[in-house]
Design an enzyme around this catalytic site. Structure first.
Site, PDB file in Angstrom:
ATOM      1  N   LYS A   1      -8.541  -9.670  -6.490  1.00  0.00           N
ATOM      2  CA  LYS A   1      -8.370  -9.497  -5.031  1.00  0.00           C
ATOM      3  C   LYS A   1      -9.091  -8.209  -4.576  1.00  0.00           C
ATOM      4  O   LYS A   1      -9.370  -7.332  -5.297  1.00  0.00           O
ATOM      5  CB  LYS A   1      -6.797  -9.191  -4.696  1.00  0.00           C
ATOM      6  CG  LYS A   1      -6.128  -8.188  -5.215  1.00  0.00           C
ATOM      7  CD  LYS A   1      -6.075  -6.723  -4.664  1.00  0.00           C
ATOM      8  CE  LYS A   1      -5.384  -5.844  -5.464  1.00  0.00           C
ATOM      9  NZ  LYS A   1      -5.833  -4.385  -4.973  1.00  0.00           N
TER      10      LYS A   1
ATOM     11  N   ASP B   1       1.275  -6.788  -7.237  1.00  0.00           N
ATOM     12  CA  ASP B   1       0.314  -7.653  -6.750  1.00  0.00           C
ATOM     13  C   ASP B   1       0.374  -9.270  -7.401  1.00  0.00           C
ATOM     14  O   ASP B   1      -0.469  -9.962  -7.058  1.00  0.00           O
ATOM     15  CB  ASP B   1      -1.057  -6.978  -7.147  1.00  0.00           C
ATOM     16  CG  ASP B   1      -1.447  -6.074  -6.415  1.00  0.00           C
ATOM     17  OD1 ASP B   1      -1.160  -5.713  -5.254  1.00  0.00           O
ATOM     18  OD2 ASP B   1      -2.069  -5.081  -6.723  1.00  0.00           O
TER      19      ASP B   1
HETATM   20  O1  C5P Z   1       3.917  -2.890  -8.950  1.00  0.00           O
HETATM   21  P1  C5P Z   1       3.224  -2.582  -9.844  1.00  0.00           P
HETATM   22  O2  C5P Z   1       3.748  -2.343 -11.143  1.00  0.00           O
HETATM   23  O3  C5P Z   1       1.691  -3.309  -9.654  1.00  0.00           O
HETATM   24  O4  C5P Z   1       2.634  -0.967  -9.286  1.00  0.00           O
HETATM   25  C1  C5P Z   1       2.209  -0.135 -10.336  1.00  0.00           C
HETATM   26  C2  C5P Z   1       2.156   1.287  -9.772  1.00  0.00           C
HETATM   27  O5  C5P Z   1       1.674   1.634  -8.688  1.00  0.00           O
HETATM   28  C3  C5P Z   1       3.869   1.613  -9.650  1.00  0.00           C
HETATM   29  O6  C5P Z   1       4.266   2.044 -10.595  1.00  0.00           O
HETATM   30  C4  C5P Z   1       3.766   2.864  -8.704  1.00  0.00           C
HETATM   31  O7  C5P Z   1       3.433   3.791  -8.983  1.00  0.00           O
HETATM   32  C5  C5P Z   1       2.721   2.093  -7.736  1.00  0.00           C
HETATM   33  N1  C5P Z   1       3.093   1.457  -6.229  1.00  0.00           N
HETATM   34  C6  C5P Z   1       3.497   2.314  -5.453  1.00  0.00           C
HETATM   35  N2  C5P Z   1       3.791   1.510  -4.271  1.00  0.00           N
HETATM   36  C7  C5P Z   1       3.213   0.215  -4.142  1.00  0.00           C
HETATM   37  C8  C5P Z   1       2.743  -0.475  -5.183  1.00  0.00           C
HETATM   38  C9  C5P Z   1       2.515   0.231  -6.480  1.00  0.00           C
HETATM   39  O8  C5P Z   1       3.566   3.360  -5.431  1.00  0.00           O
HETATM   40  N3  C5P Z   1       3.599  -0.718  -2.852  1.00  0.00           N
END
Ligand code: C5P
Length: 309
Positions: free
Chosen positions: A19, A150
């Protein structure tokens, strides 16, 4: 008459796209540490392929090849492994099912293009078919959101507005095809580190809405109008951690792109071109100038995770 036995396919192959965030508007962190977002996602034609093969044991195994694969763990630290395990624990915990997952990476690792999330989405879809799991798309979406913000978009694909932490999606109208040049970088950037720097820089957006005119430009199929509205709030934080990316962005504009942006948390940079032939020209100039590690021409929107064999 006996009911015919429908054999479960012993092997399922799924293709899943990367993406680009056309907009990434980021607010102050919530109580759970995540940042509230307004994100406009476009799925693009840079893909990973995940093949799931039924095995005789209850083991989950993982092998990876391709772009940056050697850097990634192949055990429960890998999001695709966790996706298979979560699907099994949720829907078929007592059937002793296992899988051999093979991932062919085309999406850069730690590149800000959701490659890990794409693999998790593909593993969910592949294993749900392989194991004949009775899960509907909403249930897969929910499991996806548990795995990462994502993952739901990698299942959906196309063009969508994401809110919440990026997992609440509404598909958006998109006309035409958009041509991008993506410049991959030598080293990855850690998404949590980029969000932390964003907080330190005190840049939180107060209003979480897509940029004015962006959705209208996409509905009209107008790349020039879209170029004027691209926005990534994490870009300043990524540039603070990787000042060299500013040179990459300058180089893309000088090479003739309509606009350039850091993709997600970076360090991949994405340049929007007026059409396919301009994208090929921009990519040629960037390659000749030795910008980045690898330069690729991609297009979007493309479908989300789908079975190809
Ligand atoms: O959701 P995901 O595990 O992919 O996110 C990875 C990291 O990115 C999270 O641990 C967080 O630190 C950060 N993140 C965030 N806010 C979001 C998405 C991701 O702070 N909306």
């Amino acid at each position: 008459m006996a009911t015919p036995i429908v054999p479960v396919s012993p092997r399922v192959r799924v293709r899943v796209p990367a993406k680009i965030n056309l907009a990434l508007v980021v607010g102050a962190p919530r109580g759970d540490g995540y940042h509230p977002l307004a994100s406009v996602f476009q799925a693009v034609s840079l893909c990973d392929e995940v093949t799931a093969t039924l095995v005789d044991s209850d083991e989950i195994t993982l092998a990876m090849t391709g772009e940056g694969a050697e850097e990634l763990p192949v055990d429960e630290r890998n999001l695709a492994y966790r996706a298979a395990a979560l699907l099994r624990d949720t829907f078929v915990p007592d059937e002793g099912l296992g899988v051999q997952l093979e991932i062919r990476k085309g999406i850069p690792v730690a590149g800000g293009m959701a490659g890990g999330s794409a693999d998790a989405a593909a593993a969910l879809l592949a294993c749900s078919v392989l194991w004949d799991v009775d899960a509907d798309p909403d249930e897969l979406h929910e499991l996806g959101a548990e795995l990462g913000s994502d993952v739901p978009f990698a299942l959906l694909g196309g063009l969508a507005l994401g809110t919440g932490r990026g997992e609440q999606l509404v598909p958006c109208l998109s006309r035409g095809r958009y041509h991008w040049v993506v410049v991959l970088s030598d080293e990855g950037l850690s998404t949590p580190a980029v969000f932390r720097r964003y907080d330190q820089l005190g840049l939180a957006a107060r209003t979480l809405e897509p940029p004015a005119g962006m959705l209208a430009a996409l509905a009209a199929g107008d790349p020039r109008a879209l170029a004027a509205t691209l926005r990534n709030d994490l870009q300043a934080a990524a540039l603070d951690l990787r000042p060299d990316l500013a040179d990459t962005l300058d180089a893309g504009r000088e090479a003739g792109a309509l606009a350039g942006i850091v993709s997600g948390s970076g360090p991949t940079c994405a340049f929007l071109a007026a059409d396919e032939s301009d994208a090929v020209d921009v990519a040629g100039r960037l390659t000749a100038a030795g910008v980045g590690r690898l330069v690729r021409v991609v297009a979007g929107p493309v479908p989300g995770a789908r079975i190809v064999g």
